[in-house]
Design a protein around this motif. Structure first.
Motif, PDB file in Angstrom:
ATOM      1  N   THR A 108      51.744  34.727  -0.488  1.00  0.00           N
ATOM      2  CA  THR A 108      50.602  35.517  -1.454  1.00  0.00           C
ATOM      3  C   THR A 108      50.463  36.634  -1.314  1.00  0.00           C
ATOM      4  O   THR A 108      50.091  37.513  -2.356  1.00  0.00           O
ATOM      5  N   PHE A 109      50.350  37.252  -0.146  1.00  0.00           N
ATOM      6  CA  PHE A 109      50.055  38.804   0.178  1.00  0.00           C
ATOM      7  C   PHE A 109      51.079  39.577  -0.674  1.00  0.00           C
ATOM      8  O   PHE A 109      50.751  40.444  -1.368  1.00  0.00           O
ATOM      9  N   TRP A 110      52.254  39.231  -0.216  1.00  0.00           N
ATOM     10  CA  TRP A 110      53.377  40.179  -0.862  1.00  0.00           C
ATOM     11  C   TRP A 110      53.547  40.010  -2.325  1.00  0.00           C
ATOM     12  O   TRP A 110      53.813  40.969  -2.932  1.00  0.00           O
ATOM     13  N   ALA A 111      53.401  38.899  -2.813  1.00  0.00           N
ATOM     14  CA  ALA A 111      53.351  38.686  -4.140  1.00  0.00           C
ATOM     15  C   ALA A 111      52.404  39.300  -5.033  1.00  0.00           C
ATOM     16  O   ALA A 111      52.721  40.067  -5.881  1.00  0.00           O
ATOM     17  N   ILE A 112      51.314  39.292  -4.491  1.00  0.00           N
ATOM     18  CA  ILE A 112      50.207  39.965  -5.262  1.00  0.00           C
ATOM     19  C   ILE A 112      50.391  41.475  -5.142  1.00  0.00           C
ATOM     20  O   ILE A 112      50.039  42.314  -6.039  1.00  0.00           O
ATOM     21  N   TYR A 113      50.691  41.932  -3.864  1.00  0.00           N
ATOM     22  CA  TYR A 113      50.905  43.354  -3.546  1.00  0.00           C
ATOM     23  C   TYR A 113      51.807  43.921  -4.165  1.00  0.00           C
ATOM     24  O   TYR A 113      51.853  44.952  -4.587  1.00  0.00           O
ATOM     25  N   ALA A 114      52.614  43.088  -4.684  1.00  0.00           N
ATOM     26  CA  ALA A 114      53.992  43.696  -5.330  1.00  0.00           C
ATOM     27  C   ALA A 114      53.583  43.812  -6.915  1.00  0.00           C
ATOM     28  O   ALA A 114      54.020  44.831  -7.619  1.00  0.00           O
ATOM     29  N   VAL A 120      44.598  43.232  -3.529  1.00  0.00           N
ATOM     30  CA  VAL A 120      44.674  42.274  -2.226  1.00  0.00           C
ATOM     31  C   VAL A 120      44.551  43.350  -1.074  1.00  0.00           C
ATOM     32  O   VAL A 120      44.217  42.880  -0.094  1.00  0.00           O
ATOM     33  N   TYR A 121      45.240  44.536  -1.155  1.00  0.00           N
ATOM     34  CA  TYR A 121      45.208  45.377  -0.213  1.00  0.00           C
ATOM     35  C   TYR A 121      45.035  46.950  -0.608  1.00  0.00           C
ATOM     36  O   TYR A 121      45.925  47.571  -0.589  1.00  0.00           O
ATOM     37  N   PRO A 122      43.766  47.275  -0.756  1.00  0.00           N
ATOM     38  CA  PRO A 122      43.657  48.437  -1.223  1.00  0.00           C
ATOM     39  C   PRO A 122      43.942  49.755  -0.568  1.00  0.00           C
ATOM     40  O   PRO A 122      44.124  49.456   0.735  1.00  0.00           O
ATOM     41  N   GLU A 123      44.739  50.864  -1.199  1.00  0.00           N
ATOM     42  CA  GLU A 123      45.115  51.801  -0.416  1.00  0.00           C
ATOM     43  C   GLU A 123      44.172  52.271   0.719  1.00  0.00           C
ATOM     44  O   GLU A 123      44.775  52.948   1.534  1.00  0.00           O
ATOM     45  N   SER A 124      42.982  52.213   0.444  1.00  0.00           N
ATOM     46  CA  SER A 124      41.947  52.907   1.349  1.00  0.00           C
ATOM     47  C   SER A 124      42.314  52.077   2.671  1.00  0.00           C
ATOM     48  O   SER A 124      41.646  52.729   3.762  1.00  0.00           O
ATOM     49  N   ILE A 128      42.517  52.607   7.526  1.00  0.00           N
ATOM     50  CA  ILE A 128      41.742  51.954   8.571  1.00  0.00           C
ATOM     51  C   ILE A 128      42.649  50.970   9.591  1.00  0.00           C
ATOM     52  O   ILE A 128      42.623  50.689  10.845  1.00  0.00           O
ATOM     53  N   ILE A 129      43.612  50.370   9.005  1.00  0.00           N
ATOM     54  CA  ILE A 129      44.454  49.540   9.579  1.00  0.00           C
ATOM     55  C   ILE A 129      45.985  50.111   9.596  1.00  0.00           C
ATOM     56  O   ILE A 129      46.693  50.439   8.729  1.00  0.00           O
ATOM     57  N   PRO A 130      46.351  50.169  10.976  1.00  0.00           N
ATOM     58  CA  PRO A 130      47.602  50.749  11.115  1.00  0.00           C
ATOM     59  C   PRO A 130      48.996  49.657  10.646  1.00  0.00           C
ATOM     60  O   PRO A 130      48.708  48.610  10.364  1.00  0.00           O
ATOM     61  N   ALA A 131      50.087  50.607  10.257  1.00  0.00           N
ATOM     62  CA  ALA A 131      51.114  49.716   9.596  1.00  0.00           C
ATOM     63  C   ALA A 131      51.515  48.603  10.462  1.00  0.00           C
ATOM     64  O   ALA A 131      51.953  47.528   9.703  1.00  0.00           O
ATOM     65  N   TRP A 132      51.676  48.854  11.618  1.00  0.00           N
ATOM     66  CA  TRP A 132      52.178  47.773  12.267  1.00  0.00           C
ATOM     67  C   TRP A 132      51.256  46.581  12.515  1.00  0.00           C
ATOM     68  O   TRP A 132      51.756  45.547  12.444  1.00  0.00           O
ATOM     69  N   VAL A 133      49.864  46.861  12.346  1.00  0.00           N
ATOM     70  CA  VAL A 133      48.946  45.514  12.377  1.00  0.00           C
ATOM     71  C   VAL A 133      49.364  44.960  10.895  1.00  0.00           C
ATOM     72  O   VAL A 133      49.341  43.635  10.954  1.00  0.00           O
ATOM     73  N   ALA A 181      30.660  35.096  -2.156  1.00  0.00           N
ATOM     74  CA  ALA A 181      30.464  35.609  -3.647  1.00  0.00           C
ATOM     75  C   ALA A 181      29.106  35.364  -4.019  1.00  0.00           C
ATOM     76  O   ALA A 181      28.465  36.179  -4.666  1.00  0.00           O
ATOM     77  N   TYR A 182      28.447  34.292  -3.659  1.00  0.00           N
ATOM     78  CA  TYR A 182      27.355  33.642  -4.021  1.00  0.00           C
ATOM     79  C   TYR A 182      26.141  34.592  -3.513  1.00  0.00           C
ATOM     80  O   TYR A 182      25.136  34.858  -3.878  1.00  0.00           O
ATOM     81  N   LYS A 183      26.573  34.514  -2.004  1.00  0.00           N
ATOM     82  CA  LYS A 183      25.298  34.938  -1.177  1.00  0.00           C
ATOM     83  C   LYS A 183      25.401  36.576  -0.936  1.00  0.00           C
ATOM     84  O   LYS A 183      24.335  37.135  -0.982  1.00  0.00           O
ATOM     85  N   ALA A 184      26.444  37.214  -1.058  1.00  0.00           N
ATOM     86  CA  ALA A 184      26.510  38.497  -0.624  1.00  0.00           C
ATOM     87  C   ALA A 184      27.092  39.426  -2.129  1.00  0.00           C
ATOM     88  O   ALA A 184      27.036  40.617  -1.913  1.00  0.00           O
ATOM     89  N   ASP A 185      27.314  38.534  -2.944  1.00  0.00           N
ATOM     90  CA  ASP A 185      27.938  39.311  -4.179  1.00  0.00           C
ATOM     91  C   ASP A 185      29.262  40.008  -3.681  1.00  0.00           C
ATOM     92  O   ASP A 185      29.186  41.362  -4.370  1.00  0.00           O
ATOM     93  N   ILE A 186      30.011  39.629  -2.752  1.00  0.00           N
ATOM     94  CA  ILE A 186      31.411  40.222  -2.466  1.00  0.00           C
ATOM     95  C   ILE A 186      32.351  39.167  -2.980  1.00  0.00           C
ATOM     96  O   ILE A 186      32.671  37.983  -2.454  1.00  0.00           O
ATOM     97  N   TRP A 187      33.310  39.427  -3.691  1.00  0.00           N
ATOM     98  CA  TRP A 187      34.595  38.858  -3.831  1.00  0.00           C
ATOM     99  C   TRP A 187      35.822  39.300  -2.775  1.00  0.00           C
ATOM    100  O   TRP A 187      35.991  40.389  -2.991  1.00  0.00           O
ATOM    101  N   VAL A 188      36.030  38.401  -1.899  1.00  0.00           N
ATOM    102  CA  VAL A 188      36.928  38.616  -0.597  1.00  0.00           C
ATOM    103  C   VAL A 188      38.092  39.418  -1.062  1.00  0.00           C
ATOM    104  O   VAL A 188      38.584  40.307  -0.735  1.00  0.00           O
ATOM    105  N   TYR A 189      38.847  38.576  -2.328  1.00  0.00           N
ATOM    106  CA  TYR A 189      39.867  39.109  -2.987  1.00  0.00           C
ATOM    107  C   TYR A 189      39.721  39.801  -4.406  1.00  0.00           C
ATOM    108  O   TYR A 189      39.221  38.892  -5.112  1.00  0.00           O
ATOM    109  N   PRO A 190      39.884  40.940  -4.706  1.00  0.00           N
ATOM    110  CA  PRO A 190      39.295  41.560  -5.924  1.00  0.00           C
ATOM    111  C   PRO A 190      40.336  40.837  -7.300  1.00  0.00           C
ATOM    112  O   PRO A 190      39.779  40.921  -8.365  1.00  0.00           O
ATOM    113  N   VAL A 191      41.264  40.258  -6.812  1.00  0.00           N
ATOM    114  CA  VAL A 191      42.112  39.509  -7.866  1.00  0.00           C
ATOM    115  C   VAL A 191      41.008  38.286  -8.523  1.00  0.00           C
ATOM    116  O   VAL A 191      40.789  38.239  -9.402  1.00  0.00           O
TER     117      VAL A 191
END
Length: 235
Positions: A108-114, A120-124, A128-133, A181-191
């Motif tokens: 799912t990660f690479w399908a949405i990333y494509a 799923v993984y904003p450029e920002s 923060i996260i090294p490429a190897w991680v 999403a209900y408690k903190a108004d945060i959608w973990v995945y922007p999709v």
């Protein structure tokens, strides 16, 4: 090198890589955001299935290494009574959670990333996260699980029970992200944020089917790679 030694080397290397990656993720990734354990915001890193999966894979391969040292590795043609409790739990854990969740995260990660990485993984996050991680989290998982399928036999549980377990796990995570999403108004995945309610329902239904499909694929791969298993069952 004998197969026994290859399995031991594989498990030791894999468990070490996952342990280091998880430790690095907890102690080093995102420190600039002011929290040692989590990213900034409600529930931190524990919002993400990727972090759940990294923890699951780390625990599983540590368990597999323990089983290799003090447990049992009974092949499909041997007497099931020779299996230790550790091997039985390892096999069930692999079948119902580890394999389908690991494959789900990668696919799912690479399908949405494509399609659009911002969903799923904003450029920002690159800062923060090294490429190897990122690759340990989202790439390394797939080949390692397939190699393990080839090297180690896993006895699958009753199909109905196995599917119920993976669906229960998937629903638990779904309830968790909906609560966030209900408690903190945060959608973990922007999709999920850009989809309307009917689209969300269809998308979530498809993901549930994918979880079940990956469970069945894992079982099918085990039967294909260890062809004596069906014969043993008929006996």
């Amino acid at each position: 090198m004998t197969k026994y030694k290859r399995v031991g080397l594989f498990l030791t290397t894999t468990a070490s890589i996952y342990a280091y990656a998880l430790s690095f993720n907890v102690t080093s990734v995102g420190l600039e955001l002011g929290n040692v354990f989590t990213f900034k915001g409600y529930a931190g890193k524990f919002k993400y299935l990727t972090f759940w999966n990294l923890s699951i894979q780390t625990i599983y391969f540590a368990l597999s290494l323990v089983n290799f040292v003090i447990g049992s590795n009974v092949p499909p043609t041997a007497d099931p009574k020779r299996k230790t409790a550790i091997q039985k739990f390892r096999d069930c854990f692999h079948a119902t959670i580890v394999f389908p969740t690991g494959m789900f995260v990668v696919m799912t990660f690479w399908a949405i990333y494509a399609v659009d990485r911002e969903l799923v993984y904003p450029e920002s996050l690159d800062k923060i996260i090294p490429a190897w991680v990122n690759h340990v989290n989202h790439t390394f998982v797939l080949p390692i699980l397939l190699i393990e399928k080839y090297l180690i036999y896993h006895q699958y549980p009753n199909k109905g029970k196995g599917i119920l377990v993976i669906l229960a796990f998937a629903l638990t995570y779904l309830v968790w992200i909906l609560w966030i999403a209900y408690k903190a108004d945060i959608w973990v995945y922007p999709v999920l944020k850009v989809l309307d309610t009917p689209q969300k329902a269809i998308f979530i239904f498809f993901l549930m089917l994918l979880f079940v499909s990956l469970y069945l694929i894992g079982e099918g791969l085990t039967i294909f790679l260890w062809r004596k298993t069906p014969k043993q069952k008929r006996r």
